[in-house]
Motif scaffolding. Structure first.
Motif, mmCIF file in Angstrom:
data_model
loop_
_atom_site.group_PDB
_atom_site.id
_atom_site.type_symbol
_atom_site.label_atom_id
_atom_site.label_comp_id
_atom_site.label_asym_id
_atom_site.label_seq_id
_atom_site.Cartn_x
_atom_site.Cartn_y
_atom_site.Cartn_z
ATOM 1 N N TYR A 64 0.828 -1.215 0.000
ATOM 2 C CA TYR A 64 0.000 0.000 0.000
ATOM 3 C C TYR A 64 0.862 1.265 0.000
ATOM 4 N N TYR A 65 1.822 1.348 0.906
ATOM 5 C CA TYR A 65 2.620 2.570 1.032
ATOM 6 C C TYR A 65 3.499 2.808 -0.186
ATOM 7 N N LEU A 66 4.058 1.741 -0.737
ATOM 8 C CA LEU A 66 4.877 1.924 -1.931
ATOM 9 C C LEU A 66 4.027 2.370 -3.111
ATOM 10 N N SER A 67 2.795 1.886 -3.179
ATOM 11 C CA SER A 67 1.899 2.267 -4.285
ATOM 12 C C SER A 67 1.332 3.665 -4.085
ATOM 13 N N ALA A 68 0.952 3.991 -2.848
ATOM 14 C CA ALA A 68 0.255 5.249 -2.589
ATOM 15 C C ALA A 68 1.188 6.450 -2.526
ATOM 16 N N PHE A 69 2.378 6.287 -1.976
ATOM 17 C CA PHE A 69 3.251 7.444 -1.741
ATOM 18 C C PHE A 69 4.459 7.494 -2.666
ATOM 19 N N GLY A 70 4.798 6.391 -3.297
ATOM 20 C CA GLY A 70 5.896 6.409 -4.256
ATOM 21 C C GLY A 70 7.250 6.636 -3.613
ATOM 22 N N SER A 71 8.107 7.354 -4.321
ATOM 23 C CA SER A 71 9.481 7.534 -3.868
ATOM 24 C C SER A 71 9.658 8.855 -3.128
ATOM 25 N N TYR A 72 10.797 8.996 -2.457
ATOM 26 C CA TYR A 72 11.142 10.242 -1.784
ATOM 27 C C TYR A 72 11.367 11.350 -2.824
ATOM 28 N N CYS A 73 11.172 12.580 -2.374
ATOM 29 C CA CYS A 73 11.459 13.712 -3.261
ATOM 30 C C CYS A 73 12.964 13.835 -3.503
ATOM 31 N N ASN A 74 13.732 13.726 -2.434
ATOM 32 C CA ASN A 74 15.183 13.829 -2.529
ATOM 33 C C ASN A 74 15.775 12.439 -2.340
ATOM 34 N N VAL A 105 10.829 -8.763 -5.741
ATOM 35 C CA VAL A 105 9.876 -7.670 -5.936
ATOM 36 C C VAL A 105 10.087 -6.572 -4.889
ATOM 37 N N VAL A 106 10.141 -6.961 -3.622
ATOM 38 C CA VAL A 106 10.296 -5.971 -2.553
ATOM 39 C C VAL A 106 11.656 -5.278 -2.646
ATOM 40 N N GLY A 107 12.697 -6.019 -2.989
ATOM 41 C CA GLY A 107 14.025 -5.435 -3.098
ATOM 42 C C GLY A 107 14.108 -4.366 -4.168
ATOM 43 N N MET A 108 13.608 -4.676 -5.348
ATOM 44 C CA MET A 108 13.652 -3.712 -6.460
ATOM 45 C C MET A 108 12.744 -2.513 -6.194
ATOM 46 N N TRP A 109 11.544 -2.806 -5.716
ATOM 47 C CA TRP A 109 10.561 -1.739 -5.484
ATOM 48 C C TRP A 109 11.044 -0.805 -4.381
ATOM 49 N N GLY A 110 11.545 -1.369 -3.302
ATOM 50 C CA GLY A 110 12.041 -0.549 -2.205
ATOM 51 C C GLY A 110 13.229 0.302 -2.597
ATOM 52 N N PHE A 111 14.122 -0.253 -3.406
ATOM 53 C CA PHE A 111 15.289 0.514 -3.849
ATOM 54 C C PHE A 111 14.859 1.668 -4.738
ATOM 55 N N ASN A 160 17.229 3.382 2.224
ATOM 56 C CA ASN A 160 16.523 2.251 2.817
ATOM 57 C C ASN A 160 17.117 1.928 4.179
ATOM 58 N N SER A 161 16.265 1.832 5.176
ATOM 59 C CA SER A 161 16.727 1.620 6.542
ATOM 60 C C SER A 161 17.302 0.216 6.718
ATOM 61 N N GLY A 162 18.467 0.145 7.339
ATOM 62 C CA GLY A 162 19.081 -1.141 7.607
ATOM 63 C C GLY A 162 18.463 -1.856 8.790
ATOM 64 N N ALA A 163 17.611 -1.173 9.562
ATOM 65 C CA ALA A 163 16.958 -1.789 10.716
ATOM 66 C C ALA A 163 15.615 -2.403 10.347
ATOM 67 N N ASN A 164 14.842 -1.723 9.493
ATOM 68 C CA ASN A 164 13.509 -2.201 9.128
ATOM 69 C C ASN A 164 12.993 -1.319 8.012
ATOM 70 N N MET A 165 12.555 -1.923 6.915
ATOM 71 C CA MET A 165 12.056 -1.140 5.796
ATOM 72 C C MET A 165 10.835 -0.316 6.195
ATOM 73 N N ILE A 166 10.073 -0.775 7.196
ATOM 74 C CA ILE A 166 8.893 -0.048 7.650
ATOM 75 C C ILE A 166 9.261 1.368 8.088
ATOM 76 N N LEU A 167 10.499 1.560 8.554
ATOM 77 C CA LEU A 167 10.935 2.880 9.020
ATOM 78 C C LEU A 167 11.048 3.892 7.887
ATOM 79 N N ASN A 168 11.003 3.447 6.648
ATOM 80 C CA ASN A 168 11.050 4.370 5.514
ATOM 81 C C ASN A 168 9.683 4.950 5.195
ATOM 82 N N PHE A 169 8.620 4.411 5.788
ATOM 83 C CA PHE A 169 7.266 4.894 5.520
ATOM 84 C C PHE A 169 6.884 6.013 6.492
ATOM 85 N N LYS A 170 5.725 6.582 6.250
ATOM 86 C CA LYS A 170 5.197 7.587 7.164
ATOM 87 C C LYS A 170 4.649 6.896 8.404
ATOM 88 N N ASP A 171 4.905 7.489 9.530
ATOM 89 C CA ASP A 171 4.457 6.934 10.798
ATOM 90 C C ASP A 171 2.984 7.279 10.993
#
Length: 590
Positions: A208-218, A276-282, A289-300
């Motif tokens: 959901y988050y990867l589809s809805a919010f896409g990539s970072y601006c910077n 899929v997750v590796g390519m999409w997340g990159f 990309n957070s080395g602790a948990n990919m969830i940390l890259n999303f909005k809280d």
């Protein structure tokens, strides 16, 4: 001929291949019992063999599944080396898993130390005991750090720092560690169901988050260095760590040959998700990309918070597999059966008299809690090193050995006689040719071909047999016939391919081990902050890069911030993408 009612039970189905199949009831069980006694096991081996193929598939999948770690590794390796490493490790892991199961089934060796002893004698046994034990202890320390960070991620408004959450985390973790063994008893089935729900929930949030919010601006995708690439490769290796418990998993199977199916099922689900997750997340977060948990890259937000709270409280099963095996090493030697709770069913098997008076459930609780507490102390000491670097170290030291080079080395050593036996190689061509022409529906023709080659074929009871020695093969238990691997037997061409495969697999693992350790340590030393003992940031491994909950609007999804010294742009983007210091892509490193 049916196996039942036969006055003479043949010991071979495919003698030209060197494959010896013996009836599991009178022969193989005795050998399994001897192997367990040789490994110090003091309980009846039949009490362990309760695991089904589906439960084993879940066990393997949950132990290896680390898709949230893959985007970080991809970010640190880049678009060129990342996909190459992911594909190479996936293929190598799948093949080595089959080799390892093949050894366990055919040699009836159901612990790593016994496999090593069969290949290299008593020295191999001792070294493997050390390697496997150290592997699980290091993994446990990393898991305590990671699970502790989940609590802080779940309760961000708390004033507690991560070192305090690690201590609190001991309580629920200890409860899950009371699962006695891998077999499908009530506790394991309940934990499996909970983990399945949490895994589906996590994948839904990521989608959901990867589809809805896409990539970072910077965002940027470059500035990788040899240090970041090799350290990330070792980090990625951690996602293929289920080999560490494979022999013991086979030991608890109702039918050991079912482990081949379980291994295929788990990989068929996990590996595509990795890709899929590796390519999409990159693509979405680049090197951030957070080395602790990919969830940390999303909005809280509420959805993420609800998942993190549930995961912090209930998501411990994937952390328990290796530790359960480590505990069983001690408990089985002491005669504490995993099927006993309030009293010992066979007290005469207890190693010491005082153990007889202690309820098995109480013994497990105290023993396992003590080990877990020691993990927490070490995890606190190395908190500032960064969870991603700790994962890389464990991957380089232990997972590369148990997954990427030892299965190739051991399989070659244990079956090299079959590879170099000229007669077996020449005769196998004839058997291969006869199998290749078998129509799947014709049992009579199958029996005829076997009679002409001096062999016999049985009915469905063939699934009860255990492979002893010979070239690589699999069994079709439904049809009761031997289906030979495409690389079985053959002339010099196939022999050459096999040798190249052994060499490539072993070389890859050894290279990853040496390079991973060296570059991970170098990566730790290049950090500007937190490299001392008991020296970690309060929010270590729990900082939301996507949206800074302490400074709303300044996370990775913010597009401005050039004039704000505390913005994502100035604290992460400029040091990493403008100044070219990729280590600054992780919170607390610069």
């Amino acid at each position: 001929l049916s196996l039942r009612g036969s006055a003479h039970i043949p010991t071979s189905v495919c003698p030209q291949e060197g494959i010896v199949l013996s009836d599991s009831m009178p022969g193989s069980m005795d050998e399994e019992k001897q192997g367990m006694e040789k490994d110090g096991v003091r309980i009846d081996h039949s009490t362990l063999q309760k695991c089904t193929a589906s439960q084993a598939a879940f066990n393997v999948f949950f132990y290896m599944f680390g898709a949230t770690q893959v985007p970080y590794a991809m970010g640190q390796m880049g678009w060129t080396y990342g996909p190459i490493a992911l594909a190479t490790l996936s293929i190598g892991s799948w093949i080595s898993g089959h080799l390892l199961v093949d050894i366990c089934v055919r040699k009836k060796l159901h612990t790593w130390p016994l496999v090593a002893e069969e290949a290299f004698g008593s020295n191999g046994y001792i070294l493997m005991q050390i390697l496997q034990t150290v592997s699980f202890m290091l993994t446990g320390i990393v898991q305590v750090q990671g699970s502790g960070s989940l609590w802080q991620q779940a309760f961000p408004n708390s004033s507690l720092c991560q070192w305090q959450w690690i201590i609190i985390n001991i309580i629920p973790y200890a409860i899950f560690l009371q699962i006695p063994s891998f077999s499908g008893d009530f506790l394991m089935k309940a934990a499996t169901a909970i983990t399945l729900v949490l895994t589906a929930w996590r994948l839904s949030i990521m989608t959901y988050y990867l589809s809805a919010f896409g990539s970072y601006c910077n965002v940027c995708y470059n500035h990788q260095t040899p240090t970041s690439i090799m350290s990330a490769a070792a980090n990625l290796v951690f996602s293929y760590g289920s080999h560490a418990v494979m022999p013991e998993e086979v030991r608890e199977m109702r039918t050991d040959t079912d482990m081949f199916r379980s291994w295929n099922w788990a990989n068929a689900v996990a590996l595509p998700i990795y890709a899929v997750v590796g390519m999409w997340g990159f693509w979405a977060f680049g090197v951030f990309n957070s080395g602790a948990n990919m969830i940390l890259n999303f909005k809280d937000g509420p959805a993420v918070r609800a998942y993190l709270i549930s995961s912090a409280m209930l998501g411990y099963l994937p952390l328990t597999y290796g530790q359960i095996l480590l505990f069983l090493k001690v408990e089985l030697r002491l005669g504490v059966s995993p099927s006993d709770y309030l009293r010992h069913s066979n007290p005469e098997r207890c190693a010491y008299d005082w153990i007889k008076s202690v309820p098995p459930a109480l013994f497990r609780f105290v023993f396992r809690l003590s080990v877990l507490s020691s993990y927490a102390l070490v995890a606190e000491a190395f908190l500032g090193f960064g969870l991603q670097n700790m994962v890389s170290l464990v991957g380089a030291i232990s997972v590369t050995a148990l997954t990427f080079y030892l299965p190739f080395v051991l399989h070659f050593k244990l079956f090299e006689w079959d590879m170099w036996n000229k007669d077996a190689m020449e005769d196998s061509d004839n058997v291969n040719n006869s199998y290749s022409s078998l129509p799947l529906a014709s049992e009579e023709k199958a029996n005829k071909n076997h009679e002409e080659s001096g062999t016999e074929i049985f009915g469905d009871e063939i699934s009860e047999n255990r492979m002893e020695s010979g070239a690589l093969s699999t069994l079709s238990t439904a049809k009761g016939r031997c289906i030979l691997s495409c690389l079985n037997g053959g002339g010099n061409g196939r022999r050459f391919v096999r040798i190249i495969g052994y060499i490539l697999g072993a070389t890859l693992g050894i290279f990853l081990c040496g390079a991973g350790v060296y570059f991970t340590i170098k990566n730790i030393m290049e950090q500007e902050n937190g490299t001392g003992l008991f020296d970690g940031a309060c929010f270590e491994n729990s900082f939301f890069i996507g949206s800074d909950r302490r400074q709303p609007g300044q996370g990775g999804y913010s597009c401005g911030g050039e004039d704000d010294p505390d913005s994502f742009y100035n604290t992460f983007y400029v040091p990493t993408c403008v100044e070219g210091k990729i280590q600054c892509s992780q919170y607390g490193a610069c």
